[in-house]
Structure formats: C-alpha cells, structure tokens
Design a protein around this motif. Sequence first.
Motif, PDB file in Angstrom:
ATOM      1  N   ARG A 179       0.890  -1.166   0.000  1.00  0.00           N
ATOM      2  CA  ARG A 179       0.000   0.000   0.000  1.00  0.00           C
ATOM      3  C   ARG A 179       0.927   1.214   0.000  1.00  0.00           C
ATOM      4  O   ARG A 179       1.761   1.356   0.886  1.00  0.00           O
ATOM      5  N   VAL A 180       0.795   2.070  -0.998  1.00  0.00           N
ATOM      6  CA  VAL A 180       1.742   3.160  -1.190  1.00  0.00           C
ATOM      7  C   VAL A 180       1.010   4.486  -1.278  1.00  0.00           C
ATOM      8  O   VAL A 180       0.028   4.618  -2.001  1.00  0.00           O
ATOM      9  N   LYS A 181       1.522   5.454  -0.528  1.00  0.00           N
ATOM     10  CA  LYS A 181       0.992   6.818  -0.575  1.00  0.00           C
ATOM     11  C   LYS A 181       2.146   7.769  -0.836  1.00  0.00           C
ATOM     12  O   LYS A 181       3.234   7.597  -0.309  1.00  0.00           O
ATOM     13  N   LYS A 182       1.880   8.761  -1.657  1.00  0.00           N
ATOM     14  CA  LYS A 182       2.884   9.777  -1.938  1.00  0.00           C
ATOM     15  C   LYS A 182       2.708  10.899  -0.927  1.00  0.00           C
ATOM     16  O   LYS A 182       1.620  11.441  -0.777  1.00  0.00           O
ATOM     17  N   THR A 183       3.794  11.225  -0.217  1.00  0.00           N
ATOM     18  CA  THR A 183       3.762  12.292   0.774  1.00  0.00           C
ATOM     19  C   THR A 183       4.741  13.384   0.343  1.00  0.00           C
ATOM     20  O   THR A 183       5.443  13.226  -0.656  1.00  0.00           O
ATOM     21  N   GLY A 184       4.809  14.441   1.116  1.00  0.00           N
ATOM     22  CA  GLY A 184       5.727  15.533   0.813  1.00  0.00           C
ATOM     23  C   GLY A 184       7.188  15.123   0.903  1.00  0.00           C
ATOM     24  O   GLY A 184       8.056  15.740   0.294  1.00  0.00           O
ATOM     25  N   THR A 185       7.469  14.055   1.650  1.00  0.00           N
ATOM     26  CA  THR A 185       8.858  13.605   1.812  1.00  0.00           C
ATOM     27  C   THR A 185       9.205  12.424   0.922  1.00  0.00           C
ATOM     28  O   THR A 185      10.324  11.931   0.962  1.00  0.00           O
TER      29      THR A 185
END
Length: 105
Positions: free
Chosen positions: A84-90
Amino acid sequence: MEPNHDDVLVADKRQPEPKKVPGADLSSEIAQIVAREKGERVKVRRVFGDNYRCNWLTPDERPGNRGGTMALETFRIRDSKFLRVKKTGTGLEIEDVTARVATSN
C-alpha cells in the motif's frame, strides 16, 4: 374505504458516498526505490487504488532453462508482495500488506 399502502414507493433521500478518485499510478517510482539484489528486476503493477503487487525477478540459472543459448535469458519470481503506497511531501510511504501465514513452533 382506506387507501392501500402496500404499493407505495418510498424514495431513499440519503446521498451516495462520493467515489474516491485514485491518484497517479506510482508503479514506476516504486520499482525504482524498492531494495533489490544484484541482477534482479522488479515489476510493479497497480491492483486498485493505492495497492500494488510487487514481484522481484531473479535470473533463472537452473539447468535446462536457457535452451542452450545465452541469448535467451529467463527469470523466476524470487519474492512477491502486496504494497500500500501513498505519496507524501517527503517521498513514498510504503506499507507491506502481504498476508502471511502465521507459523506456530
């Protein structure tokens, strides 16, 4: 005579849940950053939403798999995971959600 209420249609006034619009497909970014062993290839496919299937492919050097020629290179799956992958600011936040069978000792 009293009216028959058995044939009255009742409308549901509740609003449906808004559909979640999936973000961008992160398959290529995931394939670039996951750990791999020397000579391995990584194939990532989006399954749905933020869920991906990741396969680590290693050269298959077992006898009989080359067909007598070095031009034909075959691979076998060394490992496979659901992520499960989420794109964050980092960067990418990757969570392994692979169902593993618990072993008892």
